[in-house]
Motif scaffolding. Structure first.
Motif, PDB file in Angstrom:
ATOM      1  N   ILE B 258      -0.430 -12.969  10.432  1.00 43.03           N
ATOM      2  CA  ILE B 258       0.622 -12.397   9.815  1.00 43.03           C
ATOM      3  C   ILE B 258       0.147 -11.444   8.781  1.00 43.03           C
ATOM      4  N   ALA B 259      -0.896 -11.365   8.442  1.00 40.75           N
ATOM      5  CA  ALA B 259      -1.168 -10.632   7.297  1.00 40.75           C
ATOM      6  C   ALA B 259      -1.371  -9.164   8.029  1.00 40.75           C
ATOM      7  N   ILE B 264       1.526  -3.669   8.784  1.00 42.39           N
ATOM      8  CA  ILE B 264       2.328  -2.867   9.769  1.00 42.39           C
ATOM      9  C   ILE B 264       3.947  -2.530   9.144  1.00 42.39           C
ATOM     10  N   LEU B 265       4.342  -3.578   8.633  1.00 37.04           N
ATOM     11  CA  LEU B 265       5.591  -3.674   7.981  1.00 37.04           C
ATOM     12  C   LEU B 265       5.856  -2.675   6.910  1.00 37.04           C
ATOM     13  N   LEU B 266       4.720  -2.869   5.964  1.00 37.49           N
ATOM     14  CA  LEU B 266       4.417  -2.197   4.832  1.00 37.49           C
ATOM     15  C   LEU B 266       4.392  -0.820   5.365  1.00 37.49           C
ATOM     16  N   PHE B 267       3.548  -0.366   6.090  1.00 38.59           N
ATOM     17  CA  PHE B 267       3.357   1.025   6.488  1.00 38.59           C
ATOM     18  C   PHE B 267       4.655   1.454   7.188  1.00 38.59           C
ATOM     19  N   GLN B 309       9.453  -0.113  -3.779  1.00 31.10           N
ATOM     20  CA  GLN B 309       8.614  -0.996  -4.473  1.00 31.10           C
ATOM     21  C   GLN B 309       9.359  -2.274  -4.574  1.00 31.10           C
ATOM     22  N   LEU B 310      10.638  -2.256  -4.715  1.00 30.68           N
ATOM     23  CA  LEU B 310      11.352  -3.471  -4.621  1.00 30.68           C
ATOM     24  C   LEU B 310      11.254  -4.240  -3.431  1.00 30.68           C
ATOM     25  N   VAL B 311      11.385  -3.511  -2.284  1.00 32.25           N
ATOM     26  CA  VAL B 311      11.353  -4.101  -0.927  1.00 32.25           C
ATOM     27  C   VAL B 311       9.837  -4.606  -0.609  1.00 32.25           C
ATOM     28  N   ALA B 312       8.973  -3.811  -1.028  1.00 33.51           N
ATOM     29  CA  ALA B 312       7.681  -4.074  -0.563  1.00 33.51           C
ATOM     30  C   ALA B 312       6.962  -5.160  -1.513  1.00 33.51           C
ATOM     31  N   TRP B 313       7.363  -5.440  -2.695  1.00 34.97           N
ATOM     32  CA  TRP B 313       6.801  -6.151  -3.559  1.00 34.97           C
ATOM     33  C   TRP B 313       6.685  -7.750  -2.850  1.00 34.97           C
ATOM     34  N   PRO B 314       7.885  -8.340  -2.562  1.00 32.94           N
ATOM     35  CA  PRO B 314       7.616  -9.631  -2.115  1.00 32.94           C
ATOM     36  C   PRO B 314       6.718  -9.566  -0.689  1.00 32.94           C
ATOM     37  N   ILE B 315       6.915  -8.576   0.097  1.00 34.09           N
ATOM     38  CA  ILE B 315       5.933  -8.346   1.098  1.00 34.09           C
ATOM     39  C   ILE B 315       4.534  -8.536   0.941  1.00 34.09           C
ATOM     40  N   VAL B 330     -13.282  -9.897   2.438  1.00 30.88           N
ATOM     41  CA  VAL B 330     -12.561  -8.628   3.144  1.00 30.88           C
ATOM     42  C   VAL B 330     -11.872  -8.253   2.277  1.00 30.88           C
ATOM     43  N   TYR B 331     -10.825  -8.679   1.930  1.00 33.31           N
ATOM     44  CA  TYR B 331      -9.853  -8.065   1.064  1.00 33.31           C
ATOM     45  C   TYR B 331     -10.164  -8.050  -0.373  1.00 33.31           C
ATOM     46  N   GLY B 332     -10.612  -9.176  -0.907  1.00 37.32           N
ATOM     47  CA  GLY B 332     -10.735  -9.344  -2.455  1.00 37.32           C
ATOM     48  C   GLY B 332     -12.054  -8.399  -2.836  1.00 37.32           C
ATOM     49  N   GLY B 333     -12.230  -8.515  -3.972  1.00 41.27           N
ATOM     50  CA  GLY B 333     -13.257  -7.687  -4.425  1.00 41.27           C
ATOM     51  C   GLY B 333     -13.067  -6.173  -4.728  1.00 41.27           C
ATOM     52  N   PRO B 334     -14.215  -5.442  -5.014  1.00 44.66           N
ATOM     53  CA  PRO B 334     -14.095  -4.146  -5.389  1.00 44.66           C
ATOM     54  C   PRO B 334     -13.683  -3.405  -4.087  1.00 44.66           C
ATOM     55  N   TRP B 335     -14.246  -3.924  -2.954  1.00 46.23           N
ATOM     56  CA  TRP B 335     -13.939  -3.165  -1.403  1.00 46.23           C
ATOM     57  C   TRP B 335     -12.742  -3.580  -0.808  1.00 46.23           C
ATOM     58  N   GLY B 336     -11.950  -4.406  -1.416  1.00 46.94           N
ATOM     59  CA  GLY B 336     -10.635  -4.891  -0.736  1.00 46.94           C
ATOM     60  C   GLY B 336      -9.777  -3.851  -0.566  1.00 46.94           C
ATOM     61  N   GLY B 337      -9.469  -3.024  -1.848  1.00 48.21           N
ATOM     62  CA  GLY B 337      -8.410  -2.056  -1.298  1.00 48.21           C
ATOM     63  C   GLY B 337      -8.882  -0.924  -0.518  1.00 48.21           C
ATOM     64  N   LEU B 338     -10.205  -0.768  -0.440  1.00 46.88           N
ATOM     65  CA  LEU B 338     -10.515   0.268   0.314  1.00 46.88           C
ATOM     66  C   LEU B 338     -10.410  -0.378   1.856  1.00 46.88           C
ATOM     67  N   PHE B 339     -10.459  -1.670   2.391  1.00 48.14           N
ATOM     68  CA  PHE B 339     -10.330  -1.919   3.442  1.00 48.14           C
ATOM     69  C   PHE B 339      -8.602  -1.943   3.934  1.00 48.14           C
ATOM     70  N   GLY B 340      -8.052  -2.116   2.900  1.00 48.51           N
ATOM     71  CA  GLY B 340      -6.490  -2.249   3.246  1.00 48.51           C
ATOM     72  C   GLY B 340      -6.160  -0.691   3.399  1.00 48.51           C
ATOM     73  N   SER B 341      -6.625   0.091   2.610  1.00 50.65           N
ATOM     74  CA  SER B 341      -6.338   1.701   3.037  1.00 50.65           C
ATOM     75  C   SER B 341      -6.653   2.112   4.139  1.00 50.65           C
TER      76      SER B 341
END
Lengths: 108, 388
Positions: B258-259, B264-267, B309-315, B330-341
């Motif tokens: 689902i993640a 994709i939905l957020l994108f 922001q309001l719609v994206a927040w719960p997602i 993968v997602y957590g920690g200092p590199w998590g944001g990078l992976f998501g981006s």
């Protein structure tokens, strides 16, 4: 908004008319008026009725006389004055007109 | 065993429990206040006292000579609030005699135990939860509504709490219950009032130096006690919350695939927002909705961002709880944001590439993009240059 709430103001406005009607039927005391009203949508409490009755008496629509009661102290029995009967007739006519309008408006 | 107070209602003596006496006193005082300026004030009060006496008499018998506090409260609720002069009363201020929330709050002033009810339908918007809370705390229910909406938007907690309250909090059905919904209780107001009452009580013996000192000491001690107790409670609670916060791992939600779907939905949402902003700039309209001419363009853009922001927040929250327990390396920690981006960038590039390839309009639009950007830059400059 529920119907009950929407019509709060209308019920309030009609209360005097209804009290006039009830008193016109026969001499009553306050508890009788409440009993009749409380059987309808116009359920009312003493806290509202007594100020209303005193206002109507000030406007000389109703008058009362003291009568002994079999239990407890004497009670005030209310009756309509001539002015009150006149007011009742006018109000009833007006109400007739309004309810006629409500019924016929929008009908083809 | 309760103390009994004898009262005189129109020449007949009645014995009331002390609590009942206080409630009745408060009710009649309140009635007298309401009728201030009414020429028939005394007469109405007499009528009301007579009516109360009738009700008391019906309760008493040969072996029951005292009216207890509960019965007094019941009689007061039955009587309903005394309305001011009907001519001066603005409509809607108090519902005419109908047993409504207004009468409940009035009867409540006269004493009684406050309980939390849903008050529906008088003044309720959905199910009366906020209405009941407002009556219970003596605050405008709108504040609770805003609170629930905010909590609902931010963490979804509000919605859950609201649904739970709809199920758990009983609806006030009888007028007695409605009265109890806003009956006197230890609210902040009441707290202050009681403290003040105690204060004035002490003032009465001001001339007596010893009594004054003793009272002053007692008052200070009480105040310290309340303050200390309150502070301690707050500290304990905040510690508790902090602990909960630290310990609580996000709940596992849904299967792991689902993640990426949510990503994709957020994108897509981001694309939608960008498109909306674009259409605001070019057409001053969005989703077929023309913005009011007086509304500056930047307000529209800001609204779009907020809406996103309001719609994206719960997602985002769901996505977080979805991957965190399983793949925080993968997602957590200092590199998590990078992976998501990186995932986001990949989707962006892929999206543009496929649109350019398959949608001729998009291809044309892309070719015009530099010119559009120039125009956009001019528009932005226009916002800051003053009209001549």
């Amino acid at each position: 908004m529920s119907l009950e709430e929407k019509f709060t103001a209308i019920r309030k406005g009609l209360l005097e008319f209804l009290v006039l009607k009830i008193i016109s039927a026969n001499q009553v005391y306050a508890a009788d008026i409440l009993k009749e009203l409380n059987a309808t949508e116009f359920a009312t409490q003493e806290g509202t009725l007594y100020p209303l009755l005193s206002k109507m008496r000030r406007e000389q629509l109703v008058d009362y006389e003291w009568k002994e009661s079999e239990a407890g102290p004497p009670r005030k029995y209310y009756e309509l004055t001539a002015k009150g009967r006149e007011a009742l007739r006018e109000t009833a006519d007006y109400w007739q007109k309004i309810s006629g309008t409500v019924k016929t408006l929008g009908q083809k | 065993m309760n103390k009994v107070i004898t009262i005189n209602l129109n020449g007949v003596a009645y014995q009331l429990e002390e609590g009942g006496y206080d409630a009745l006193r408060a009710y009649l005082d309140n009635a007298a206040r309401r009728l201030e300026g009414n020429p028939d004030k005394d007469e109405i009060i007499t009528d009301i006292e007579q009516s109360i006496a009738d009700k008391f008499r019906a309760l008493l018998g040969a072996y029951k000579t005292v009216v207890n506090a509960k019965e007094v409260a019941g009689v007061i609720t039955e009587m309903g609030p005394v309305e001011g002069d009907a001519a001066k009363d603005t409509p809607g201020q108090s519902a005419a005699g109908t047993k409504s929330a207004a009468s409940a709050s009035e009867a409540g002033e006269a004493g009684g135990v406050r309980r939390l009810f849903r008050i529906y339908p008088e003044g309720a918007m959905l199910s009366g939860v906020c209405n009941g809370l407002g009556a219970y705390f003596g605050i405008d229910p709108t504040l609770f509504r805003i609170g629930f909406v905010l909590l609902g938007c931010l963490w979804g907690v509000g919605i859950l709490a609201y649904v739970l309250m709809v199920i758990l909090v009983p609806q006030a059905k009888t007028s007695a219950e409605k009265a109890a919904a806003s009956g006197a209780a230890a609210t902040a107001q009441e707290f202050i009032k009681r403290a003040r009452d105690g204060y004035y009580e002490g003032m009465k013996s001001w001339h007596d130096r010893h009594a004054r000192r003793a009272w002053k000491r007692k008052f200070k001690r009480d105040m310290r006690g309340w303050k200390y107790g309150f502070r301690q409670q707050m500290q304990e609670q905040s510690q508790q919350w902090q602990q909960n916060w630290a310990q609580q791992a996000p709940p596992v939600f849904g299967p792991v695939f689902i993640a990426p779907l949510l990503s994709i939905l957020l994108f897509l949402l981001v694309v939608l927002m960008l498109w909306a902003i674009y259409s605001i700039i070019t057409a001053h309209a969005v989703f077929g909705l023309v913005l009011p001419a007086t509304m500056p363009m930047w307000v529209g853009i800001l609204l779009m961002v907020i809406a996103y922001q309001l719609v994206a927040w719960p997602i985002k929250a769901v996505r977080y709880s979805c991957y965190y327990p399983r793949a925080h390396f993968v997602y957590g920690g200092p590199w998590g944001g990078l992976f998501g981006s990186l995932i986001g960038l990949f989707f962006l590039a892929f999206g543009i590439w496929s649109l350019d390839r398959h949608v001729p309009e998009f291809h044309e639009w892309l070719a015009q993009l530099p010119a559009l950007l120039h125009r956009f830059a001019d528009t932005v400059q226009g916002w800051f240059s003053r009209p001549a």
